[in-house]
Design an enzyme around this catalytic site. Structure first.
Site, short mmCIF file in Angstrom:
data_model
loop_
_atom_site.label_atom_id
_atom_site.label_comp_id
_atom_site.label_asym_id
_atom_site.label_seq_id
_atom_site.Cartn_x
_atom_site.Cartn_y
_atom_site.Cartn_z
N HIS A 110 -8.38 -6.82 6.49
CA HIS A 110 -8.25 -5.88 7.61
C HIS A 110 -8.55 -6.60 8.92
O HIS A 110 -9.64 -7.08 9.13
CB HIS A 110 -9.13 -4.63 7.49
CG HIS A 110 -8.33 -3.38 7.75
ND1 HIS A 110 -7.94 -3.03 9.01
CD2 HIS A 110 -7.82 -2.46 6.92
CE1 HIS A 110 -7.22 -1.92 8.93
NE2 HIS A 110 -7.12 -1.56 7.69
N HIS A 117 0.86 -1.18 0.00
CA HIS A 117 0.00 0.00 0.00
C HIS A 117 0.90 1.24 0.00
O HIS A 117 1.15 1.83 1.05
CB HIS A 117 -0.89 -0.03 1.25
CG HIS A 117 -1.97 0.99 1.27
ND1 HIS A 117 -3.16 0.79 1.93
CD2 HIS A 117 -2.06 2.23 0.72
CE1 HIS A 117 -3.94 1.86 1.77
NE2 HIS A 117 -3.28 2.75 1.05
N GLU A 164 -2.49 -1.67 -3.40
CA GLU A 164 -3.70 -1.00 -2.94
C GLU A 164 -3.41 0.46 -2.66
O GLU A 164 -2.28 0.84 -2.33
CB GLU A 164 -4.29 -1.70 -1.71
CG GLU A 164 -3.32 -1.82 -0.56
CD GLU A 164 -3.89 -2.55 0.65
OE1 GLU A 164 -4.61 -3.53 0.48
OE2 GLU A 164 -3.56 -2.12 1.76
N1 PXP Z 1 -6.90 -4.45 2.94
C1 PXP Z 1 -6.73 -3.10 2.89
C2 PXP Z 1 -7.50 -2.33 1.87
C3 PXP Z 1 -5.86 -2.44 3.77
O1 PXP Z 1 -5.70 -1.11 3.70
C4 PXP Z 1 -5.13 -3.22 4.70
C5 PXP Z 1 -4.15 -2.53 5.61
O2 PXP Z 1 -3.10 -2.02 4.85
C6 PXP Z 1 -5.33 -4.61 4.72
C7 PXP Z 1 -6.23 -5.19 3.84
C8 PXP Z 1 -4.61 -5.49 5.68
O3 PXP Z 1 -5.03 -5.21 6.98
P1 PXP Z 1 -4.21 -5.77 8.22
O4 PXP Z 1 -2.86 -5.12 8.18
O5 PXP Z 1 -5.02 -5.38 9.42
O6 PXP Z 1 -4.11 -7.27 8.04
#
Ligand code: PXP
Length: 238
Positions: free
Chosen positions: A190, A43, A70
């Site tokens: 997430h 990201h 992302e």
């Molecule tokens: N999906 C998105 C769109 C995110 O922004 C994130 C965090 O960067 C994740 C998934 C992954 O989340 P986590 O780090 O809590 O596993």
């Protein structure tokens, strides 16, 4: 099969704390692949506070599994994705200063903007995914915008899971069914963890991919990266 995409932002955060290349983000990504990850997610943010633009190109050159980028579709982000050409781009509605993504798109309000951006990526041969909540109307408008997949924002599941797993997962089952009816692929991410992942996988139908960073990298401090990835992969089996 549900793919495990490892989000390596936190590895870059650790590296950036010292200003030299330890840990080596590209090597960690290659090791994640070697230990069984099905993909790598990054990201890149405008301030490059974890993943840098250079990391994106360096990773693209060597990764052999699915590469997912992302981010918020600013002109700079769009340009980066079109140059790096990952397998998938996941669009999130967050602002530059936000700590982490904390909501899905309002796909109804932003329909024409999303349509245009998704079309740009699709024309370049990059699969698209929109980060959304479980609100079925938002998923319907995501389909209207022309996305290939949606990624369900799973923080509400993760926070409700310890008290009542059944109630926590119910909206996600409904959202997954709606996405499937609309012909959309389904990702989720997430706050998924070793504690809540298997229950989510077992109950949510048609899950193509989960993207996991924070909990997985934290678990690796105790279990090591190889065992951690094996444990997460085990959660994606019935
Ligand atoms: N999906 C998105 C769109 C995110 O922004 C994130 C965090 O960067 C994740 C998934 C992954 O989340 P986590 O780090 O809590 O596993």
């Amino acid at each position: 099969m549900t793919k495990l995409s490892v989000n390596i932002n936190k590895v870059a955060t650790l590296r950036n704390a010292r200003g030299f290349n330890v840990p080596d983000v590209v090597q960690v990504a290659l090791d994640c692949e070697r230990f069984g990850a099905d993909g790598i997610t990054v990201h890149p943010r405008p301030d490059e506070r974890h993943i840098t633009m250079k990391d994106v190109y360096d990773l693209k050159a060597v990764l052999r599994t699915e590469f997912n980028i992302e981010g918020y579709p600013s002109p700079e982000f769009i340009d980066l994705v079109l140059k790096a050409k990952p397998h998938q781009v996941t669009l999130v509605p967050d602002t530059p200063e936000q700590l982490t993504s904390n909501a899905g798109w309002d796909t109804k309000t932003h329909l024409s903007f999303l349509k245009e951006v998704l079309d740009t990526f699709s024309s370049a041969g990059v699969r698209t995914s929109l980060f959304v909540s479980t609100d079925v109307e938002m998923i319907e408008f995501a389909a209207k915008a022309g996305t290939d997949r949606v990624e369900l924002y799973t923080e509400p599941y993760a926070s409700a899971f310890p008290k009542n797993p059944e109630a926590a997962v119910a909206p996600f089952v409904e959202a997954a069914n709606a996405a499937r009816k609309l012909g959309l692929g389904l990702n989720a991410g997430h706050d998924l963890s070793l504690q809540n992942l298997n229950y989510f996988f077992t109950n949510v139908p048609g899950l193509d991919e989960v993207s996991i960073g924070h909990a997985l990298i934290s678990d690796a401090l105790y279990l090591g990266l190889e065992q951690t990835i094996h444990e997460y992969k085990k959660c994606l089996n019935r």
